[in-house]
Design a protein around this motif. Structure first.
Motif, PDB file in Angstrom:
ATOM      1  N   GLY A  15     -18.674  16.739   9.324  1.00 44.34           N
ATOM      2  CA  GLY A  15     -19.360  16.222   8.235  1.00 44.34           C
ATOM      3  C   GLY A  15     -18.190  15.185   7.563  1.00 44.34           C
ATOM      4  N   PRO A  16     -18.506  14.874   6.148  1.00 41.87           N
ATOM      5  CA  PRO A  16     -17.653  14.132   5.427  1.00 41.87           C
ATOM      6  C   PRO A  16     -16.344  14.963   4.807  1.00 41.87           C
ATOM      7  CG  PRO A  16     -19.730  13.775   4.589  1.00 41.87           C
ATOM      8  CD  PRO A  16     -19.941  14.974   5.555  1.00 41.87           C
ATOM      9  N   VAL A  17     -15.261  14.531   5.165  1.00 44.04           N
ATOM     10  CA  VAL A  17     -13.853  15.095   4.349  1.00 44.04           C
ATOM     11  C   VAL A  17     -13.380  13.966   3.778  1.00 44.04           C
ATOM     12  CG1 VAL A  17     -11.764  15.971   5.262  1.00 44.04           C
ATOM     13  CG2 VAL A  17     -13.641  16.262   6.669  1.00 44.04           C
ATOM     14  N   LEU A  18     -13.055  14.505   2.424  1.00 46.04           N
ATOM     15  CA  LEU A  18     -12.287  14.016   1.353  1.00 46.04           C
ATOM     16  C   LEU A  18     -10.749  13.743   1.862  1.00 46.04           C
ATOM     17  CD1 LEU A  18     -12.124  12.699  -1.630  1.00 46.04           C
ATOM     18  CD2 LEU A  18     -11.353  14.957  -1.994  1.00 46.04           C
ATOM     19  N   VAL A  19     -10.199  12.437   1.882  1.00 47.71           N
ATOM     20  CA  VAL A  19      -8.975  12.181   2.431  1.00 47.71           C
ATOM     21  C   VAL A  19      -8.226  11.372   1.472  1.00 47.71           C
ATOM     22  CG1 VAL A  19      -9.694  12.370   4.696  1.00 47.71           C
ATOM     23  CG2 VAL A  19      -9.872  10.203   3.486  1.00 47.71           C
ATOM     24  N   ALA A  20      -6.751  11.527   1.544  1.00 45.80           N
ATOM     25  CA  ALA A  20      -5.809  10.422   0.943  1.00 45.80           C
ATOM     26  C   ALA A  20      -5.450   9.403   2.311  1.00 45.80           C
ATOM     27  CB  ALA A  20      -4.690  10.876   0.438  1.00 45.80           C
ATOM     28  N   VAL A  21      -5.370   8.001   1.824  1.00 46.95           N
ATOM     29  CA  VAL A  21      -5.112   7.226   2.767  1.00 46.95           C
ATOM     30  C   VAL A  21      -3.734   6.642   2.467  1.00 46.95           C
ATOM     31  CG1 VAL A  21      -5.773   5.123   4.064  1.00 46.95           C
ATOM     32  CG2 VAL A  21      -7.537   6.670   3.119  1.00 46.95           C
ATOM     33  N   SER A  76       0.774  -1.315  -0.046  1.00 53.15           N
ATOM     34  CA  SER A  76       0.067   0.058  -0.006  1.00 53.15           C
ATOM     35  C   SER A  76       0.809   1.312   0.047  1.00 53.15           C
ATOM     36  CB  SER A  76      -0.861  -0.135   1.217  1.00 53.15           C
ATOM     37  OG  SER A  76      -0.170  -0.174   2.445  1.00 53.15           O
ATOM     38  N   ASP A  77       2.091   1.107   0.362  1.00 53.53           N
ATOM     39  CA  ASP A  77       3.214   2.277   0.269  1.00 53.53           C
ATOM     40  C   ASP A  77       3.024   2.741  -1.183  1.00 53.53           C
ATOM     41  OD1 ASP A  77       4.356  -0.150  -0.151  1.00 53.53           O
ATOM     42  OD2 ASP A  77       6.380   0.664   0.316  1.00 53.53           O
ATOM     43  N   HIS A  78       2.576   2.057  -2.163  1.00 51.96           N
ATOM     44  CA  HIS A  78       2.957   2.429  -3.593  1.00 51.96           C
ATOM     45  C   HIS A  78       1.284   2.879  -4.130  1.00 51.96           C
ATOM     46  CE1 HIS A  78       6.901   1.201  -4.221  1.00 51.96           C
ATOM     47  NE2 HIS A  78       6.712  -0.279  -3.946  1.00 51.96           N
ATOM     48  N   ALA A  79       0.399   2.638  -3.378  1.00 52.51           N
ATOM     49  CA  ALA A  79      -1.031   2.769  -3.889  1.00 52.51           C
ATOM     50  C   ALA A  79      -1.536   4.209  -3.484  1.00 52.51           C
ATOM     51  CB  ALA A  79      -1.907   1.788  -3.142  1.00 52.51           C
ATOM     52  N   LEU A  80      -1.980   4.905  -4.473  1.00 48.02           N
ATOM     53  CA  LEU A  80      -2.702   6.162  -4.226  1.00 48.02           C
ATOM     54  C   LEU A  80      -4.233   5.939  -3.970  1.00 48.02           C
ATOM     55  CD1 LEU A  80      -1.315   8.817  -7.041  1.00 48.02           C
ATOM     56  CD2 LEU A  80      -1.172   8.721  -4.555  1.00 48.02           C
ATOM     57  N   LEU A  81      -4.561   6.103  -2.725  1.00 53.14           N
ATOM     58  CA  LEU A  81      -5.906   5.633  -2.069  1.00 53.14           C
ATOM     59  C   LEU A  81      -6.584   6.792  -1.528  1.00 53.14           C
ATOM     60  CD1 LEU A  81      -4.658   2.665   0.172  1.00 53.14           C
ATOM     61  CD2 LEU A  81      -5.605   2.861  -2.286  1.00 53.14           C
ATOM     62  N   ILE A  82      -7.952   6.891  -2.177  1.00 60.07           N
ATOM     63  CA  ILE A  82      -8.973   8.221  -1.778  1.00 60.07           C
ATOM     64  C   ILE A  82      -9.715   7.424  -1.191  1.00 60.07           C
ATOM     65  CG2 ILE A  82     -10.277   9.838  -2.790  1.00 60.07           C
ATOM     66  CD1 ILE A  82      -7.319  10.463  -3.293  1.00 60.07           C
ATOM     67  N   GLY A  83     -10.249   8.410  -0.072  1.00 57.29           N
ATOM     68  CA  GLY A  83     -11.399   7.929   0.869  1.00 57.29           C
ATOM     69  C   GLY A  83     -12.074   9.235   1.433  1.00 57.29           C
ATOM     70  N   ARG A  84     -13.231   8.730   2.217  1.00 55.83           N
ATOM     71  CA  ARG A  84     -13.805   9.976   2.951  1.00 55.83           C
ATOM     72  C   ARG A  84     -14.095   9.547   4.300  1.00 55.83           C
ATOM     73  NH1 ARG A  84     -19.295  11.606   1.358  1.00 55.83           N
ATOM     74  NH2 ARG A  84     -19.848   9.028   1.165  1.00 55.83           N
ATOM     75  N   ILE A  85     -13.682  10.376   5.260  1.00 52.86           N
ATOM     76  CA  ILE A  85     -14.145   9.965   6.810  1.00 52.86           C
ATOM     77  C   ILE A  85     -15.276  11.064   7.114  1.00 52.86           C
ATOM     78  CG2 ILE A  85     -11.812   9.286   7.154  1.00 52.86           C
ATOM     79  CD1 ILE A  85     -11.245  12.101   8.645  1.00 52.86           C
ATOM     80  N   ILE A 140     -10.948   4.240  -3.082  1.00 45.46           N
ATOM     81  CA  ILE A 140     -10.699   4.392  -4.469  1.00 45.46           C
ATOM     82  C   ILE A 140      -9.204   4.313  -4.799  1.00 45.46           C
ATOM     83  CG2 ILE A 140     -10.978   5.466  -6.583  1.00 45.46           C
ATOM     84  CD1 ILE A 140     -13.726   6.551  -5.548  1.00 45.46           C
ATOM     85  N   ARG A 141      -8.690   3.258  -5.532  1.00 45.82           N
ATOM     86  CA  ARG A 141      -7.135   3.472  -5.620  1.00 45.82           C
ATOM     87  C   ARG A 141      -7.114   4.062  -7.264  1.00 45.82           C
ATOM     88  NH1 ARG A 141      -2.680  -1.274  -5.676  1.00 45.82           N
ATOM     89  NH2 ARG A 141      -0.892   0.174  -6.513  1.00 45.82           N
ATOM     90  N   LEU A 142      -6.347   5.104  -7.333  1.00 46.45           N
ATOM     91  CA  LEU A 142      -6.314   5.981  -8.385  1.00 46.45           C
ATOM     92  C   LEU A 142      -5.299   4.988  -9.310  1.00 46.45           C
ATOM     93  CD1 LEU A 142      -5.806   9.412  -7.095  1.00 46.45           C
ATOM     94  CD2 LEU A 142      -7.874   8.610  -7.923  1.00 46.45           C
ATOM     95  N   PHE A 143      -5.472   5.186 -10.647  1.00 40.91           N
ATOM     96  CA  PHE A 143      -4.639   4.755 -11.727  1.00 40.91           C
ATOM     97  C   PHE A 143      -3.392   5.430 -11.939  1.00 40.91           C
ATOM     98  CE2 PHE A 143      -8.434   2.722 -14.711  1.00 40.91           C
ATOM     99  CZ  PHE A 143      -8.566   1.457 -13.678  1.00 40.91           C
ATOM    100  N   ASP A 144      -2.409   4.778 -11.908  1.00 41.20           N
ATOM    101  CA  ASP A 144      -1.049   5.521 -12.067  1.00 41.20           C
ATOM    102  C   ASP A 144       0.091   4.460 -12.504  1.00 41.20           C
ATOM    103  OD1 ASP A 144      -0.651   3.697  -9.852  1.00 41.20           O
ATOM    104  OD2 ASP A 144       0.181   5.347  -8.470  1.00 41.20           O
ATOM    105  N   GLU A 145       1.241   4.723 -12.307  1.00 40.34           N
ATOM    106  CA  GLU A 145       2.188   3.615 -12.913  1.00 40.34           C
ATOM    107  C   GLU A 145       2.273   2.512 -12.380  1.00 40.34           C
ATOM    108  OE1 GLU A 145       4.762   6.443 -10.142  1.00 40.34           O
ATOM    109  OE2 GLU A 145       2.826   6.551 -11.359  1.00 40.34           O
TER     110      GLU A 145
END
Length: 386
Positions: free
Chosen positions: A25-31, A10-19, A260-265
């Motif tokens: 209220g809801p906050v957009l975050v990177a995990v 997971s150190d290579h993964a770009l992960l988007i979430g919400r808490i 959500i895992r973003l597409f990247d290299e």
């Protein structure tokens, strides 16, 4: 729930979430493996974030910049996401999407296509399923995997099955030119990791559906993927295809996440095409069921499904989340010979794949699940206050 929810490496993964942030209220975050980082300075919503060009690059730059603000420890927020033990005064993870339409593609695998035909022939009666299954396979066979949807071969097969009285609306969308695309849930209604998922209390034959979920922006560009559980009522849908909405869209019947895992290299649509999902159901009485669903056996390419869901005929200005369907249709007897599988309250369902992590939810009934009360209007009001 612990950090096993994260993808492998997971150190290579770009992960988007919400808490859910109490008092905010809801906050957009990177995990990241260690921290949850506020992304609200980059975009107020997940939908808006995915609209940006080169979104993976922008998120990575944000994480490396001085303004990146950790909002908490990933492990602690994951632990607090388990609904049964949640401390409402502390943050927890929600479904990672927000304003996107939640769509689903059905009958995209041969195994599930045959099970839908069986549901139809059995008229939603689980006790008739095994006898119908044997009769259907005897006529149709189970070797439809080589038939390309919409091809001349599939049209010829349709004529043969019509002559034998075995054609079905499910075969129409399974091997015909047009995919089945339906609305699974309303924007903002999906539940996230650790939350309870709901089955209709009147349903006697139902199952989880472990699926990959594509994240697409308003231009139809698929920019990432996550996991989903398309909770399904086999008896409702089997009684009539016109009950599809009631079979699919109930309170808490749609789980998406954990991130959500973003597409990247390091991660692309080609990786999605090769994903193998594993499913585990652990019942309160000690029942255990395991299964798998390999995307490599899907009948239609994921991007073809995305193109059929959104395009010049149908737009989604806030983007969409698209369930890709499953080949997993459980037949393991639970309550007696010939009865097949159905959920009981208290089941714990885990959907996993190494590249996307693990989505865990516990089963209840839709009338006992937390009511959906926080919609688009509430989000707009909370964003306006910040």
């Amino acid at each position: 729930m612990n950090t096993s929810a994260l993808p492998a490496h997971s150190d290579h993964a770009l992960l988007i979430g919400r808490i859910w942030q109490p008092q905010c209220g809801p906050v957009l975050v990177a995990v990241t493996p260690k921290h949850v980082v506020d992304l609200s300075g980059l975009a107020p919503t997940c939908s808006e974030l995915l609209e940006q060009d080169h979104v993976a690059e922008k998120v990575r730059q944000w994480l490396n910049a001085a303004q990146a603000q950790p909002l908490g420890l990933t492990a602690e927020i994951l632990a607090n996401s388990v609904e049964a033990t949640r401390d409402a005064a502390q943050p927890w993870f929600m479904a990672p999407c927000d304003l996107q339409a939640v769509k689903a593609a059905g009958v995209t695998f041969v195994a599930s296509m045959l099970e839908r035909v069986i549901e139809e022939q059995a008229r939603g009666d689980a006790s008739r399923a095994e006898a119908v299954r044997q009769a259907v396979v005897a006529v149709i066979g189970d070797n439809l995997r080589s038939v390309k949807p919409g091809s001349p071969e599939s049209a010829q097969l349709k004529q043969v099955l019509l002559a034998q009285g075995m054609w079905s609306q499910y075969l129409e969308v399974g091997i015909g030119p047009d995919a089945e695309i339906f609305t699974k849930a309303q924007p903002m209604s999906a539940v996230g990791p650790g939350a309870q998922v709901g089955i209709h209390p009147a349903s006697q034959w139902n199952n989880p559906e472990p699926e990959i979920v594509l994240a697409a922006n308003s231009r139809g560009e698929v920019v990432g993927a996550t996991l989903g559980n398309d909770v399904n009522l086999r008896d409702f849908e089997g009684r009539s295809a016109l009950l599809l909405g009631k079979a699919k869209d109930n309170n808490a019947s749609c789980a998406i996440g954990p991130f959500i895992r973003l597409f990247d290299e390091h991660f692309s649509i080609d990786d999605v095409r090769q994903c193998e999902l594993t499913l585990k159901v652990e019942g309160p009485e000690g029942f255990v069921m395991q299964g798998s669903s390999a995307l490599g056996q899907i009948s239609r390419d994921p991007l073809d499904l995305a193109g059929q869901a959104m395009g010049k005929y149908h737009q989604y200005p806030d983007g969409m989340m698209l369930f890709l369907g499953t080949m997993f249709a459980p037949t393991q007897d639970r309550h007696g010979p010939g009865q097949g599988f159905t959920h009981v309250v208290g089941d714990v369902v885990s959907v996993s794949t190494p590249l996307l992590g693990t989505l865990v939810n516990q089963v209840t009934t839709s009338d006992q699940a937390q009511p959906w009360t926080y919609g688009v209007g509430a989000l707009m009001r909370d964003l306006a206050k910040r």
